[in-house]
Design a protein around this motif. Structure first.
Motif, PDB file in Angstrom:
ATOM      1  N   SER A  21       0.845  -1.195   0.000  1.00  0.00           N
ATOM      2  CA  SER A  21       0.000   0.000   0.000  1.00  0.00           C
ATOM      3  C   SER A  21       0.873   1.235   0.000  1.00  0.00           C
ATOM      4  O   SER A  21       1.958   1.245   0.592  1.00  0.00           O
ATOM      5  CB  SER A  21      -0.902   0.018   1.227  1.00  0.00           C
ATOM      6  N   CYS A  22       0.369   2.266  -0.645  1.00  0.00           N
ATOM      7  CA  CYS A  22       1.043   3.561  -0.674  1.00  0.00           C
ATOM      8  C   CYS A  22       0.006   4.635  -0.391  1.00  0.00           C
ATOM      9  O   CYS A  22      -0.997   4.729  -1.103  1.00  0.00           O
ATOM     10  CB  CYS A  22       1.701   3.801  -2.024  1.00  0.00           C
ATOM     11  N   ALA A  23       0.258   5.421   0.636  1.00  0.00           N
ATOM     12  CA  ALA A  23      -0.638   6.522   0.982  1.00  0.00           C
ATOM     13  C   ALA A  23       0.080   7.830   0.716  1.00  0.00           C
ATOM     14  O   ALA A  23       1.167   8.066   1.248  1.00  0.00           O
ATOM     15  CB  ALA A  23      -1.046   6.426   2.443  1.00  0.00           C
ATOM     16  N   ALA A  24      -0.533   8.662  -0.102  1.00  0.00           N
ATOM     17  CA  ALA A  24       0.051   9.954  -0.459  1.00  0.00           C
ATOM     18  C   ALA A  24      -0.668  11.069   0.288  1.00  0.00           C
ATOM     19  O   ALA A  24      -1.890  11.055   0.431  1.00  0.00           O
ATOM     20  CB  ALA A  24      -0.055  10.178  -1.969  1.00  0.00           C
ATOM     21  N   SER A  25       0.110  12.046   0.747  1.00  0.00           N
ATOM     22  CA  SER A  25      -0.477  13.194   1.443  1.00  0.00           C
ATOM     23  C   SER A  25       0.367  14.428   1.183  1.00  0.00           C
ATOM     24  O   SER A  25       1.472  14.352   0.647  1.00  0.00           O
ATOM     25  CB  SER A  25      -0.589  12.914   2.945  1.00  0.00           C
ATOM     26  N   GLY A  26      -0.165  15.571   1.572  1.00  0.00           N
ATOM     27  CA  GLY A  26       0.544  16.825   1.358  1.00  0.00           C
ATOM     28  C   GLY A  26       0.066  17.524   0.093  1.00  0.00           C
ATOM     29  O   GLY A  26      -1.100  17.458  -0.253  1.00  0.00           O
ATOM     30  N   ARG A  27       0.986  18.148  -0.604  1.00  0.00           N
ATOM     31  CA  ARG A  27       0.645  18.929  -1.806  1.00  0.00           C
ATOM     32  C   ARG A  27       0.576  18.006  -3.019  1.00  0.00           C
ATOM     33  O   ARG A  27       1.457  18.000  -3.864  1.00  0.00           O
ATOM     34  CB  ARG A  27       1.669  20.044  -2.011  1.00  0.00           C
ATOM     35  N   ILE A  28      -0.480  17.236  -3.098  1.00  0.00           N
ATOM     36  CA  ILE A  28      -0.597  16.230  -4.151  1.00  0.00           C
ATOM     37  C   ILE A  28      -1.626  16.618  -5.207  1.00  0.00           C
ATOM     38  O   ILE A  28      -1.964  15.825  -6.074  1.00  0.00           O
ATOM     39  CB  ILE A  28      -0.948  14.850  -3.567  1.00  0.00           C
ATOM     40  N   PHE A  29      -2.083  17.833  -5.169  1.00  0.00           N
ATOM     41  CA  PHE A  29      -3.028  18.280  -6.188  1.00  0.00           C
ATOM     42  C   PHE A  29      -2.368  18.224  -7.556  1.00  0.00           C
ATOM     43  O   PHE A  29      -1.231  18.632  -7.727  1.00  0.00           O
ATOM     44  CB  PHE A  29      -3.498  19.706  -5.898  1.00  0.00           C
ATOM     45  N   GLY A  30      -3.104  17.680  -8.523  1.00  0.00           N
ATOM     46  CA  GLY A  30      -2.571  17.608  -9.875  1.00  0.00           C
ATOM     47  C   GLY A  30      -1.613  16.457 -10.097  1.00  0.00           C
ATOM     48  O   GLY A  30      -0.785  16.497 -11.018  1.00  0.00           O
ATOM     49  N   MET A  31      -1.736  15.400  -9.285  1.00  0.00           N
ATOM     50  CA  MET A  31      -0.867  14.237  -9.432  1.00  0.00           C
ATOM     51  C   MET A  31      -1.010  13.672 -10.842  1.00  0.00           C
ATOM     52  O   MET A  31      -2.110  13.405 -11.312  1.00  0.00           O
ATOM     53  CB  MET A  31      -1.223  13.170  -8.398  1.00  0.00           C
ATOM     54  N   ASN A  32       0.092  13.462 -11.513  1.00  0.00           N
ATOM     55  CA  ASN A  32       0.065  12.978 -12.891  1.00  0.00           C
ATOM     56  C   ASN A  32       0.080  11.460 -12.979  1.00  0.00           C
ATOM     57  O   ASN A  32      -0.453  10.875 -13.925  1.00  0.00           O
ATOM     58  CB  ASN A  32       1.242  13.528 -13.668  1.00  0.00           C
ATOM     59  N   ALA A  33       0.734  10.814 -12.012  1.00  0.00           N
ATOM     60  CA  ALA A  33       0.828   9.357 -12.054  1.00  0.00           C
ATOM     61  C   ALA A  33       1.282   8.848 -10.698  1.00  0.00           C
ATOM     62  O   ALA A  33       1.917   9.566  -9.919  1.00  0.00           O
ATOM     63  CB  ALA A  33       1.813   8.888 -13.126  1.00  0.00           C
ATOM     64  N   MET A  34       0.959   7.595 -10.446  1.00  0.00           N
ATOM     65  CA  MET A  34       1.472   6.887  -9.280  1.00  0.00           C
ATOM     66  C   MET A  34       2.024   5.555  -9.779  1.00  0.00           C
ATOM     67  O   MET A  34       1.441   4.948 -10.700  1.00  0.00           O
ATOM     68  CB  MET A  34       0.386   6.635  -8.237  1.00  0.00           C
ATOM     69  N   GLY A  35       3.124   5.142  -9.202  1.00  0.00           N
ATOM     70  CA  GLY A  35       3.724   3.901  -9.665  1.00  0.00           C
ATOM     71  C   GLY A  35       4.494   3.191  -8.575  1.00  0.00           C
ATOM     72  O   GLY A  35       4.683   3.728  -7.475  1.00  0.00           O
ATOM     73  N   TRP A  36       4.918   1.976  -8.896  1.00  0.00           N
ATOM     74  CA  TRP A  36       5.776   1.188  -8.017  1.00  0.00           C
ATOM     75  C   TRP A  36       7.043   0.809  -8.781  1.00  0.00           C
ATOM     76  O   TRP A  36       6.970   0.400  -9.946  1.00  0.00           O
ATOM     77  CB  TRP A  36       5.069  -0.087  -7.554  1.00  0.00           C
ATOM     78  N   TYR A  37       8.164   0.942  -8.092  1.00  0.00           N
ATOM     79  CA  TYR A  37       9.454   0.547  -8.618  1.00  0.00           C
ATOM     80  C   TYR A  37      10.089  -0.399  -7.617  1.00  0.00           C
ATOM     81  O   TYR A  37       9.685  -0.462  -6.460  1.00  0.00           O
ATOM     82  CB  TYR A  37      10.355   1.762  -8.822  1.00  0.00           C
ATOM     83  N   ARG A  38      11.124  -1.107  -8.073  1.00  0.00           N
ATOM     84  CA  ARG A  38      11.851  -1.959  -7.147  1.00  0.00           C
ATOM     85  C   ARG A  38      13.340  -1.885  -7.449  1.00  0.00           C
ATOM     86  O   ARG A  38      13.749  -1.573  -8.575  1.00  0.00           O
ATOM     87  CB  ARG A  38      11.343  -3.394  -7.207  1.00  0.00           C
ATOM     88  N   GLN A  39      14.111  -2.224  -6.431  1.00  0.00           N
ATOM     89  CA  GLN A  39      15.562  -2.112  -6.565  1.00  0.00           C
ATOM     90  C   GLN A  39      16.253  -3.089  -5.638  1.00  0.00           C
ATOM     91  O   GLN A  39      15.824  -3.289  -4.489  1.00  0.00           O
ATOM     92  CB  GLN A  39      16.012  -0.683  -6.245  1.00  0.00           C
ATOM     93  N   ASN A  40      17.313  -3.689  -6.155  1.00  0.00           N
ATOM     94  CA  ASN A  40      18.197  -4.511  -5.347  1.00  0.00           C
ATOM     95  C   ASN A  40      19.549  -3.836  -5.265  1.00  0.00           C
ATOM     96  O   ASN A  40      19.916  -3.044  -6.140  1.00  0.00           O
ATOM     97  CB  ASN A  40      18.339  -5.911  -5.947  1.00  0.00           C
ATOM     98  N   PRO A  41      20.319  -4.128  -4.249  1.00  0.00           N
ATOM     99  CA  PRO A  41      21.630  -3.477  -4.087  1.00  0.00           C
ATOM    100  C   PRO A  41      22.502  -3.668  -5.324  1.00  0.00           C
ATOM    101  O   PRO A  41      22.615  -4.780  -5.853  1.00  0.00           O
ATOM    102  CB  PRO A  41      22.219  -4.185  -2.870  1.00  0.00           C
ATOM    103  N   GLY A  42      23.088  -2.584  -5.759  1.00  0.00           N
ATOM    104  CA  GLY A  42      23.981  -2.640  -6.900  1.00  0.00           C
ATOM    105  C   GLY A  42      23.291  -2.657  -8.245  1.00  0.00           C
ATOM    106  O   GLY A  42      23.954  -2.717  -9.281  1.00  0.00           O
TER     107      GLY A  42
END
Length: 115
Positions: A21-42
């Motif tokens: 889950s991802c909860a967004a707050s603050g100055r988020i008016f006009g959000m263009n996109a939401m996404g998920w990324y992943r990363q491993n060390p290196g």
């Protein structure tokens, strides 16, 4: 400022499921996109799934048919349902929000899939 809070990571056996889950707050008016990324060390951070506001999800080939990403626009939240998890899905998963011209990132949540 924009705040992104992720939750739902953890340890799961291969073939299992998790929901991030991802909860967004603050100055988020006009959000263009939401996404998920992943990363491993290196390694480079890679796109998992993205939903441009008001449009359909797009998925990386390596998760098609296994992951489902949805947005709750009323709650400014996003949910990544991950099924049939594989050991190669092990990574830190990051929520991303685009409010042009800026990208915002969450702190990351660890997903570990054991074989």
């Amino acid at each position: 400022q924009v705040q992104l809070v992720e939750s739902g990571g953890g340890l799961v056996q291969a073939g299992g499921s998790l929901t991030l889950s991802c909860a967004a707050s603050g100055r988020i008016f006009g959000m263009n996109a939401m996404g998920w990324y992943r990363q491993n060390p290196g390694k480079q951070r890679e796109l998992v799934a993205i939903i441009p506001t008001g449009r359909s999800p797009n998925y990386a080939d390596f998760v098609k048919g296994r992951f489902t990403f949805s947005r709750d626009y009323a709650k400014n939240a996003g949910f990544l349902q991950m099924n049939n998890l594989k050991p190669e899905d092990t990574a830190t998963y990051y929520c991303n929000v685009v409010i042009l011209p800026t990208d915002y990132w969450g702190q990351g949540t660890q997903v570990t899939v054991s074989s």
